[in-house]
Scaffold this active site. Structure first.
Site: not given
Ligand code: APR
Length: 240
Positions: A150, A24, A106, A213, A121, A132, A103, A28
């Site tokens: 549906c 995710a 979007d 990260n 995911h 169906c 993961q 962001t």
């Molecule tokens: N650049 C680098 N890192 C970033 C940025 C950015 N611009 N924005 C956020 N982060 C980092 C955050 O510090 C965090 O460690 O990305 C990480 C996002 O972690 P999560 O919010 O836990 O997202 P994710 O790892 O994708 O979650 C995995 O959990 O809830 C389930 O299915 C959902 O796919 C998701 C899965």
């Protein structure tokens, strides 16, 4: 940071089978909140705990509440790809990157032009009738009142992997194949706390494991290069 970028550039220039594994945090910078950062989805107050809402049992028992959350917090149809998505698509176009394993649900990697995108995911852009199997566009979901049904009367479910649900076998098998073949694995924007997705990293056998990260992850010690920064800015700094 300069030396880290130099190392990243060298790793990329000497690799021909790069695989990207993301979460995710990659989106962001497109305005989509992640889950576990302080301003992430799981920290936001909602009628029910968000981590409970995105589960199979909640979807089945509280379908209307699930869809309220889904439409309000998981659909970002106006979001645009950011430099991270764009650079990864460029790396694929020049033949260096072979697959994006995400993961995220979007669709932004595809919007940026990436072709081989493995969605561990699922995707909010795929929706199907639970009776169906008929497929429905995301516009049908966003335009529906309450729970979308549906024409056969069945409940429509988004093709996203909720907690308590299994990941798609074919996607997992193909993801493992790419990670095993990779000479460079770039991991970005993920807390690496959710399995089985995070477990895929164990299949990487190379010596160019890069973690980009904003915060620490359980894989930092095992990475060959850790860059704590914004993945859009870091990848944008790479001139191909
Ligand atoms: N650049 C680098 N890192 C970033 C940025 C950015 N611009 N924005 C956020 N982060 C980092 C955050 O510090 C965090 O460690 O990305 C990480 C996002 O972690 P999560 O919010 O836990 O997202 P994710 O790892 O994708 O979650 C995995 O959990 O809830 C389930 O299915 C959902 O796919 C998701 C899965």
């Amino acid at each position: 940071m300069h030396n880290q970028l130099e190392t990243l550039r060298q790793f990329i220039s000497t690799s021909n089978y790069i695989v990207f594994f993301g979460g995710a945090g990659v989106s962001t910078e497109s305005g989509i909140p992640d889950f576990r950062s302080v301003d992430g989805l799981y920290s936001q107050k909602y009628k029910y705990p968000p981590e409970r809402i995105v589960s199979r049992s909640f979807f089945m028992s509280n379908t209307a509440d699930y869809y309220d959350f889904h439409k309000a917090r998981l659909l970002h149809m106006d979001a645009k790809p950011n430099p991270a998505h764009i650079k990864l698509a460029e790396l694929e176009k020049i033949g260096k990157l072979k697959a994006v394993i995400t993961q995220n649900i979007d669709g932004l990697h595809q919007s940026a032009g990436s072709v081989k995108v493995l969605e561990l995911h699922g995707s909010v852009y795929r929706n199907f009738c639970m009776e169906c199997g008929l497929n429905y566009e995301v516009k049908f979901i966003s335009g529906s009142e309450g729970v979308p049904h549906c024409s056969c009367g069945g409940v429509i479910k988004p093709d996203v992997v909720l907690f308590e649900e299994a990941l798609d076998d074919d996607v997992m098998v193909e993801s493992i194949m790419h990670i095993k073949n990779a000479d460079m694995l770039i991991i970005g924007g993920t807390s690496l706390g959710v399995y089985p997705a995070a477990g895929l990293l164990n299949y990487y056998r190379g010596s160019k494991l890069v973690l980009i990260n904003k915060s620490e992850t359980p894989w930092d010690e095992r990475a060959d290069l850790v860059i704590n920064g914004s993945i859009g800015e870091v990848l944008n700094a790479i001139v191909l």
